[in-house]
Design an enzyme around this catalytic site. Structure first.
Site, PDB file in Angstrom:
ATOM      1  CB  CYS A  13      -2.716   8.228   5.842  1.00  0.00           C
ATOM      2  SG  CYS A  13      -2.903   6.595   5.092  1.00  0.00           S
ATOM      3  NE  ARG A  36      -6.328   0.558  -2.943  1.00  0.00           N
ATOM      4  CZ  ARG A  36      -5.670   1.137  -1.914  1.00  0.00           C
ATOM      5  NH1 ARG A  36      -4.457   0.740  -1.609  1.00  0.00           N
ATOM      6  NH2 ARG A  36      -6.208   2.140  -1.236  1.00  0.00           N
ATOM      7  CE  LYS A  86       2.572   9.228  -4.943  1.00  0.00           C
ATOM      8  NZ  LYS A  86       2.987   9.419  -3.548  1.00  0.00           N
ATOM      9  NE  ARG A 115      -0.847   1.995   3.371  1.00  0.00           N
ATOM     10  CZ  ARG A 115       0.180   2.847   3.471  1.00  0.00           C
ATOM     11  NH1 ARG A 115       1.384   2.420   3.830  1.00  0.00           N
ATOM     12  NH2 ARG A 115       0.020   4.116   3.188  1.00  0.00           N
ATOM     13  N   GLY A 116       0.207   2.383  -0.232  1.00  0.00           N
ATOM     14  CA  GLY A 116       0.961   3.629  -0.420  1.00  0.00           C
ATOM     15  C   GLY A 116       1.050   3.877  -1.914  1.00  0.00           C
ATOM     16  CB  ALA A 117       0.095   6.757  -4.044  1.00  0.00           C
ATOM     17  N   GLY A 118       2.988   5.427  -3.870  1.00  0.00           N
ATOM     18  CA  GLY A 118       4.312   5.230  -4.492  1.00  0.00           C
ATOM     19  C   GLY A 118       4.696   3.760  -4.539  1.00  0.00           C
ATOM     20  CG  ASN A 148      -3.734  11.824   1.095  1.00  0.00           C
ATOM     21  OD1 ASN A 148      -2.983  11.054   0.514  1.00  0.00           O
ATOM     22  ND2 ASN A 148      -3.611  12.119   2.382  1.00  0.00           N
ATOM     23  CE  LYS A 149      -5.978   5.797   2.921  1.00  0.00           C
ATOM     24  NZ  LYS A 149      -6.673   4.852   2.030  1.00  0.00           N
ATOM     25  CG  ASP A 160      -3.773   8.043  -2.457  1.00  0.00           C
ATOM     26  OD1 ASP A 160      -3.950   8.554  -1.338  1.00  0.00           O
ATOM     27  OD2 ASP A 160      -3.286   6.919  -2.621  1.00  0.00           O
TER      28      ASP A 160
HETATM   29  P1  RI2 Z   1       2.961   7.708  -0.488  1.00  0.00           P
HETATM   30  C1  RI2 Z   1      -1.913   6.127   0.742  1.00  0.00           C
HETATM   31  O1  RI2 Z   1      -3.054   5.390   0.357  1.00  0.00           O
HETATM   32  C2  RI2 Z   1      -2.312   7.310   1.613  1.00  0.00           C
HETATM   33  O2  RI2 Z   1      -3.493   7.955   1.134  1.00  0.00           O
HETATM   34  C3  RI2 Z   1      -1.086   8.186   1.412  1.00  0.00           C
HETATM   35  O3  RI2 Z   1      -1.266   9.524   1.814  1.00  0.00           O
HETATM   36  C4  RI2 Z   1      -0.919   8.064  -0.099  1.00  0.00           C
HETATM   37  O4  RI2 Z   1      -1.224   6.699  -0.394  1.00  0.00           O
HETATM   38  C5  RI2 Z   1       0.453   8.444  -0.620  1.00  0.00           C
HETATM   39  O5  RI2 Z   1       1.393   7.599  -0.010  1.00  0.00           O
HETATM   40  P2  RI2 Z   1      -3.250   3.832   0.873  1.00  0.00           P
HETATM   41  O6  RI2 Z   1      -2.369   3.007  -0.038  1.00  0.00           O
HETATM   42  O7  RI2 Z   1       2.996   7.416  -1.972  1.00  0.00           O
HETATM   43  O8  RI2 Z   1      -2.838   3.769   2.320  1.00  0.00           O
HETATM   44  O9  RI2 Z   1       3.425   9.126  -0.182  1.00  0.00           O
HETATM   45  O10 RI2 Z   1      -4.724   3.542   0.650  1.00  0.00           O
HETATM   46  O11 RI2 Z   1       3.642   6.656   0.373  1.00  0.00           O
END
Ligand code: RI2
Length: 314
Positions: free
Chosen positions: A134, A70, A239, A27-30, A213-214, A203
């Site tokens: 988040c 996603r 993004k 998880r995490g957009a990156g 975002n979250k 996101d």
């Molecule tokens: P990075 C996450 O989504 C959160 O919304 C977070 O702020 C965003 O992605 C960007 O995260 P999820 O995967 O890319 O928890 O900065 O649903 O790590």
């Protein structure tokens, strides 16, 4: 292993990555974007088909599996698009380009996180308390860089229901030694006057500079606006959403009710809503820190045009 076994193994590995993204094990957009790039690279390397049409079809199928995981994450669709930008008309040439594109995306996306930390940390002063929501590696890169540059900072982290990504954040901050307070999401307005800035990840950044975002981010932005607390977004340029230039709306992923309420199905008259993201209008954002620089939200179209190469259709 013959070519059909290799291809079968390749799709099994790709489907495993897709499932890990669906369940948020990845998880995490990156991180999602890098995992998808790596999965496409692995599939292309395992795909031994002779004809270009077959290769193209198989790679398209693989991309569609990943894109379905996603729906909100533009980082995912942008990374897949960047990896799948091959020109070669022969299989080995196309495979080489896909592998190179994937390696380049993964490397540049990691460098972008560091660059955002370098740029964004300049907005954090010694003595500041930073509120974050988040678990965003880009946002934490800003916070960690400010700390590592010797600034005396503290953090307020929300727990971020329902998946509690805030616990990942406090684990990271504990590891590097930053004094942190954990709060429930609904405590933000009670503590906002203890914060000197809010720093969150992204996101999606839309063409007009709004943030997806979250869930809960937009309420924090409203509260920060009321308290005159600077609201800083950390967002890599991949993004930013070209599709929103064409009027597309960003799909907000609705996740399982069971993430909010175990065995929610036992209720006959109660329905659980579980949107995973929300939209923060650009008016509530002070600055977006990208690896290309710190920009006002109003400059988002330029990022999409100049960094992602998208032009308005004439
Ligand atoms: P990075 C996450 O989504 C959160 O919304 C977070 O702020 C965003 O992605 C960007 O995260 P999820 O995967 O890319 O928890 O900065 O649903 O790590």
């Amino acid at each position: 292993m013959d070519s059909s076994d290799a291809a079968a193994l390749g799709i099994v590995r790709l489907e495993k990555t897709a499932q890990e993204i669906r369940t948020m094990e990845i998880r995490g957009a990156g991180r999602i974007a890098r995992a998808a790039a790596g999965a496409l690279k692995g599939y292309a390397e395992a795909l031994f088909v002779d004809d270009m049409e077959g290769f193209r079809e198989e790679m398209k199928r693989a991309a569609e599996i990943l894109l379905s995981t996603r729906p909100t994450a533009v980082s995912l669709s942008n990374s897949v698009a960047m990896v799948m930008r091959y020109q070669a008309s022969d299989v080995s040439g196309a495979r080489r380009e896909i592998v190179k594109n994937a390696d380049r995306f993964i490397s540049s996306s990691l460098k972008a996180v560091d660059r955002i930390g370098e740029i964004g940390s300049k907005r954090i002063r010694s003595g500041d308390t930073v509120l974050t929501h988040c678990n965003s590696e880009a946002a934490l890169s800003i916070i960690a860089r400010a700390y590592r540059d010797g600034k005396d900072i503290e953090v307020i982290a929300t727990e971020s229901r329902p998946r509690m990504q805030g616990l990942l954040t406090i684990g990271f901050l504990e590891e590097i030694g930053i004094s942190t307070e954990l709060i429930v999401d609904s405590a933000v307005r009670s503590v906002i006057n203890d914060a000197d800035a809010v720093v969150v990840g992204a996101d999606v950044i839309t063409a007009n500079g709004s943030l997806v975002n979250k869930i809960g981010t937009s309420q924090i932005a409203l509260i920060a606006h009321e308290a005159r607390t600077p609201f800083i977004v950390a967002a890599e340029t991949y993004k930013f959403s070209p599709a929103t230039i064409m009027g597309e709306l960003v799909e907000i992923e609705e996740r399982s009710p069971d993430e909010v309420l175990r065995d929610a199905g036992r209720y006959r008259h109660v329905r659980v809503r579980n949107p995973a993201f929300d939209v923060t209008p650009h008016q509530y954002i002070d600055v977006i820190c990208t690896e290309a620089g710190a920009i006002p939200p109003e400059m988002s179209y330029l990022i999409i045009k100049e960094r992602l190469g998208w032009e308005m259709n004439d």
